[in-house]
Design a protein around this motif. Sequence first.
Motif, PDB file in Angstrom:
ATOM      1  N   ALA A 106      18.387  92.743  63.031  1.00 44.46           N
ATOM      2  CA  ALA A 106      17.809  93.351  62.362  1.00 44.46           C
ATOM      3  C   ALA A 106      17.077  95.246  61.659  1.00 44.46           C
ATOM      4  CB  ALA A 106      16.678  92.281  61.433  1.00 44.46           C
ATOM      5  N   LEU A 107      16.718  95.692  62.544  1.00 41.47           N
ATOM      6  CA  LEU A 107      16.297  97.135  62.207  1.00 41.47           C
ATOM      7  C   LEU A 107      17.670  97.661  61.885  1.00 41.47           C
ATOM      8  CD1 LEU A 107      14.420  97.568  65.953  1.00 41.47           C
ATOM      9  CD2 LEU A 107      13.824  96.913  63.478  1.00 41.47           C
ATOM     10  N   PRO A 108      17.680  98.648  61.409  1.00 38.40           N
ATOM     11  CA  PRO A 108      18.236 100.045  60.471  1.00 38.40           C
ATOM     12  C   PRO A 108      19.576 100.545  61.849  1.00 38.40           C
ATOM     13  CG  PRO A 108      16.426  99.881  59.834  1.00 38.40           C
ATOM     14  CD  PRO A 108      15.837  99.962  60.399  1.00 38.40           C
ATOM     15  N   ALA A 109      20.429 100.353  61.477  1.00 40.46           N
ATOM     16  CA  ALA A 109      21.853 100.940  62.500  1.00 40.46           C
ATOM     17  C   ALA A 109      22.094 100.831  63.658  1.00 40.46           C
ATOM     18  CB  ALA A 109      21.220 102.675  62.440  1.00 40.46           C
ATOM     19  N   ALA A 110      20.801  98.941  64.120  1.00 46.76           N
ATOM     20  CA  ALA A 110      21.286  98.794  65.108  1.00 46.76           C
ATOM     21  C   ALA A 110      22.240  98.063  66.128  1.00 46.76           C
ATOM     22  CB  ALA A 110      20.121  97.684  65.596  1.00 46.76           C
TER      23      ALA A 110
END
Length: 112
Positions: free
Chosen positions: A12-16
């Motif tokens: 859910a974290l950006p660009a993970a």
Amino acid sequence: MTPAQLDEACLALPAATRVVQWGGSDVYKVGGKIFAIAGLAGGLMFKVTDLAYEVMTQSGMAKPAPYLARAKWVSFDDLAALDAGEVSDWLRTAHGLVAAKLTRKQRAELAL
């Protein structure tokens, strides 16, 4: 925390992204740099701030992560024993610490 909750929180974290490496471990990355590793003997490792490292390791809450302690990583033996909300906060911090070390160009390409 379950492995599914961990996967959901990390991705859910950006660009993970997640890749499977080192004999079946889930390795979570941002911009190609690792911010968390799960599955090594059922445990979890991730990057923390200098202060959090001191507090977590000296209090006995976590252990210094093997091979990564000098970079301020901590290790937990049992993912199932951890609170999902607390771990999600720690992972958000780990992601931010690693993303901050990316180049300006990489952060722009990843919209960070």
